[in-house]
Design an enzyme around this catalytic site. Structure first.
Site, PDB file in Angstrom:
ATOM      1  CB  ALA A 159      50.005  -3.150  11.542  1.00 21.95           C
ATOM      2  CB  CYS A 198      38.416 -10.676  -3.524  1.00 18.95           C
ATOM      3  SG  CYS A 198      36.864 -10.490  -4.382  1.00 18.95           S
TER       4      CYS A 198
HETATM    5  P1  NAD Z   1      28.382 -13.055  -5.099  1.00 15.24           P
HETATM    6  O1  NAD Z   1      28.406 -14.388  -4.448  1.00 15.24           O
HETATM    7  O2  NAD Z   1      27.963 -11.857  -4.334  1.00 15.24           O
HETATM    8  O3  NAD Z   1      27.457 -13.117  -6.402  1.00 15.24           O
HETATM    9  C1  NAD Z   1      27.485 -14.174  -7.310  1.00 15.24           C
HETATM   10  C2  NAD Z   1      26.069 -14.408  -7.807  1.00 15.24           C
HETATM   11  O4  NAD Z   1      26.089 -15.439  -8.801  1.00 15.24           O
HETATM   12  C3  NAD Z   1      25.111 -14.876  -6.709  1.00 15.24           C
HETATM   13  O5  NAD Z   1      24.019 -13.987  -6.612  1.00 15.24           O
HETATM   14  C4  NAD Z   1      24.668 -16.259  -7.172  1.00 15.24           C
HETATM   15  O6  NAD Z   1      23.330 -16.575  -6.825  1.00 15.24           O
HETATM   16  C5  NAD Z   1      24.857 -16.135  -8.679  1.00 15.24           C
HETATM   17  N1  NAD Z   1      24.923 -17.431  -9.357  1.00 15.24           N
HETATM   18  C6  NAD Z   1      25.577 -18.560  -8.987  1.00 15.24           C
HETATM   19  N2  NAD Z   1      25.344 -19.540  -9.875  1.00 15.24           N
HETATM   20  C7  NAD Z   1      24.569 -18.987 -10.836  1.00 15.24           C
HETATM   21  C8  NAD Z   1      24.006 -19.511 -12.024  1.00 15.24           C
HETATM   22  N3  NAD Z   1      24.223 -20.789 -12.379  1.00 15.24           N
HETATM   23  N4  NAD Z   1      23.235 -18.702 -12.777  1.00 15.24           N
HETATM   24  C9  NAD Z   1      23.018 -17.429 -12.415  1.00 15.24           C
HETATM   25  N5  NAD Z   1      23.522 -16.884 -11.293  1.00 15.24           N
HETATM   26  C10 NAD Z   1      24.294 -17.671 -10.524  1.00 15.24           C
HETATM   27  O7  NAD Z   1      29.827 -12.857  -5.712  1.00 15.24           O
HETATM   28  P2  NAD Z   1      30.589 -11.473  -6.008  1.00 15.24           P
HETATM   29  O8  NAD Z   1      31.239 -11.009  -4.746  1.00 15.24           O
HETATM   30  O9  NAD Z   1      29.701 -10.576  -6.749  1.00 15.24           O
HETATM   31  O10 NAD Z   1      31.753 -11.991  -6.959  1.00 15.24           O
HETATM   32  C11 NAD Z   1      31.506 -12.418  -8.292  1.00 15.24           C
HETATM   33  C12 NAD Z   1      32.838 -12.612  -8.990  1.00 15.24           C
HETATM   34  O11 NAD Z   1      33.551 -11.365  -9.044  1.00 15.24           O
HETATM   35  C13 NAD Z   1      33.781 -13.593  -8.308  1.00 15.24           C
HETATM   36  O12 NAD Z   1      34.511 -14.272  -9.284  1.00 15.24           O
HETATM   37  C14 NAD Z   1      34.712 -12.695  -7.497  1.00 15.24           C
HETATM   38  O13 NAD Z   1      35.942 -13.294  -7.249  1.00 15.24           O
HETATM   39  C15 NAD Z   1      34.833 -11.494  -8.410  1.00 15.24           C
HETATM   40  N6  NAD Z   1      35.129 -10.235  -7.724  1.00 15.24           N
HETATM   41  C16 NAD Z   1      34.481  -9.910  -6.570  1.00 15.24           C
HETATM   42  C17 NAD Z   1      34.755  -8.675  -5.941  1.00 15.24           C
HETATM   43  C18 NAD Z   1      34.078  -8.307  -4.638  1.00 15.24           C
HETATM   44  O14 NAD Z   1      34.517  -7.330  -4.012  1.00 15.24           O
HETATM   45  N7  NAD Z   1      33.061  -9.005  -4.192  1.00 15.24           N
HETATM   46  C19 NAD Z   1      35.690  -7.799  -6.504  1.00 15.24           C
HETATM   47  C20 NAD Z   1      36.316  -8.158  -7.696  1.00 15.24           C
HETATM   48  C21 NAD Z   1      36.022  -9.377  -8.301  1.00 15.24           C
END
Ligand code: NAD
Length: 426
Positions: free
Chosen positions: A248, A256
């Site tokens: 809790a 996410c």
């Molecule tokens: P983040 O924001 O850390 O990384 C995303 C990256 O994409 C950034 O570095 C950004 O500069 C880049 N980006 C944005 N536009 C771009 C473009 N046009 N061309 C190239 N690069 C571009 O995000 P994250 O936490 O790594 O999450 C990424 C995806 O994975 C999301 O959909 C998220 O929901 C999913 N996800 C995240 C996690 C987590 O724990 N962070 C876990 C599971 C799934």
């Protein structure tokens, strides 16, 4: 050997790509944020993740991690492209697909060879169909490959996933991804795209439900004088339920869970489905942190002019990620009530300084606690178990501790002379 590229090098992209490098593949990384790429080239990671900096250095010296400044070059040399771009939501929960759509338009224009585009970003069924439409061309084979890693242990989770889930209707994608993942020992599920997508949202929703459920039970414990720790243990020992995610506290945050839960609720409404259990989990989570404010009022009366030390800003211990941080929401509410807020975090303090006004922020707990009426634990940094609480107590004006993460031992803190309040702890 297959050539792999990662587009979007954040927490997911970097951990995924580096795990593949460590398995022997050559991986090219591209991000529109070129400052990030420059930093990776020097073996520096601009966000906090365990083990990853050493791993990048190893891959750079093995020359199988290539950080690129040109998308065209990366795409032309790829057999598999991982889309790991952020998929944020707008304020009402709708997807903001701007970034991922822009990349898909570029992919469609630039890729001439046979390639698998593997979507790792979290996308809902409607988003997937839009992406599929944008990439609808003969040489592009599409798959969705939802990610389940946890920030703080992203690299280890990417190297040893609890499961590898691939959704595709395309035989070529299936063959290539089966081959790629043959180097991983984790259980593998190959299914259709919609089943993979729903599995991802169902997993996150289930975790959110579990957390909100135990938080609601903690709130009854507070009123009737029961112990949530004993109740959680008693529930969790039932193997049909399991003991994880029954701690809790003041609710879930992060980049996410809150985002995905709001997004699937919104998307489902659009297609005529009301996800009532998931809506309830979201509702409970939105209000849960306010329990801290009630507890502060109970002991301190008005909060106007009171000095409140918040321990923890990141959404959880072990990360510097402030996205969806409950702590930041709590701070804004306390400021509105006229409290003087000081805050500590081990990793996110510099980032927090840039986005938080009128709060003294430090990575040192002692000046933050000094002269405060109360300390509130807002993030479960296990390092808080090791600090000198006697010294902290002596420097404080008051002696109240509100443990929003049920991290500390109530008995010990009472012995130290604190008034201790947890969440649902007697
Ligand atoms: P983040 O924001 O850390 O990384 C995303 C990256 O994409 C950034 O570095 C950004 O500069 C880049 N980006 C944005 N536009 C771009 C473009 N046009 N061309 C190239 N690069 C571009 O995000 P994250 O936490 O790594 O999450 C990424 C995806 O994975 C999301 O959909 C998220 O929901 C999913 N996800 C995240 C996690 C987590 O724990 N962070 C876990 C599971 C799934």
């Amino acid at each position: 050997m297959m050539k792999i590229s990662i587009i979007g090098v954040g927490y997911v992209g970097l951990a995924t790509g580096i795990s593949l490098c460590l398995k022997g593949y050559t991986v090219s990384f591209y991000d529109s944020d070129q400052e990030k790429i420059k930093s990776f080239k020097r073996g520096k990671v601009p966000f906090a993740e365990e083990d990853i900096e050493e791993a990048i250095k190893e891959c750079l010296s093995n020359k199988n991690a290539i950080f690129a400044d040109n998308l065209k070059e990366v795409l032309e040399n790829s057999d598999i492209i991982f889309l790991c771009i952020g998929t944020p939501i707008l304020s009402k929960g709708e997807s903001d697909l701007t970034n991922i759509k822009n990349v898909c338009i570029e992919l469609r224009k630039l890729i001439k060879q046979e390639v698998v585009v593997n979507i790792k970003s979290t996308v809902n069924p409607g988003d997937y169909l839009e992406i599929k439409n944008l990439l609808n061309t003969k040489n592009i084979h599409l798959a969705v490959n939802p990610e389940f890693l946890r920030e703080g242990s992203a690299l280890q989770d990417a190297l040893h996933p609890t499961r590898i889930l691939v959704g595709t209707d395309d035989e070529y994608s299936k063959k290539i991804l089966k081959e790629l993942y043959s180097k991983f020992e984790s259980p593998k599920i190959f299914t259709d795209p919609m089943s993979a997508i729903i599995t991802k949202y169902a997993s996150n929703s289930f975790l959110a439900v579990k957390i909100s459920f135990i938080n609601e039970i903690a709130n009854i414990c507070d009123i009737v004088g029961a112990s949530i720790d004993d109740v959680s243990l008693g529930i969790g020992l039932d193997p049909r339920i399991g003991k994880d995610y029954l701690k809790a506290g003041i609710g879930y945050g992060g980049s996410c869970l809150p985002k995905d839960i709001k997004n699937i609720i919104k998307y489902s409404e659009k297609i005529g489905i009301s996800l009532d259990i998931i809506k309830a989990a979201n509702y409970v989570n939105e209000r849960q942190y306010k329990i801290v404010i009630e507890k502060l009022h109970k002991y301190l009366g008005s909060l106007n002019g009171k000095t409140i030390a918040i321990f923890g800003l990141s959404f959880k211990g072990g990360t510097d990620d402030l996205r969806g941080s409950i702590s930041l929401r709590l701070i804004e509410d306390l400021k509105r009530k006229g409290a003087l807020v000081k805050a500590h975090d081990y990793l996110s303090y510099e980032k927090a300084k840039k986005i938080t006004k009128d709060v003294f922020i430090s990575n040192d707990v002692y000046p933050v606690a000094k002269d405060s009426d109360t300390v509130v634990i807002a993030t479960d940094w296990k390092e808080y178990l090791q600090i000198d609480w006697k010294k902290i107590k002596e420097s404080m004006k008051g002696n109240l501790i509100v443990d929003g993460r049920n991290l500390l031992d109530p008995k010990l803190f009472k012995e130290l002379g604190f008034v201790y309040e947890g969440i649902g702890r007697k």
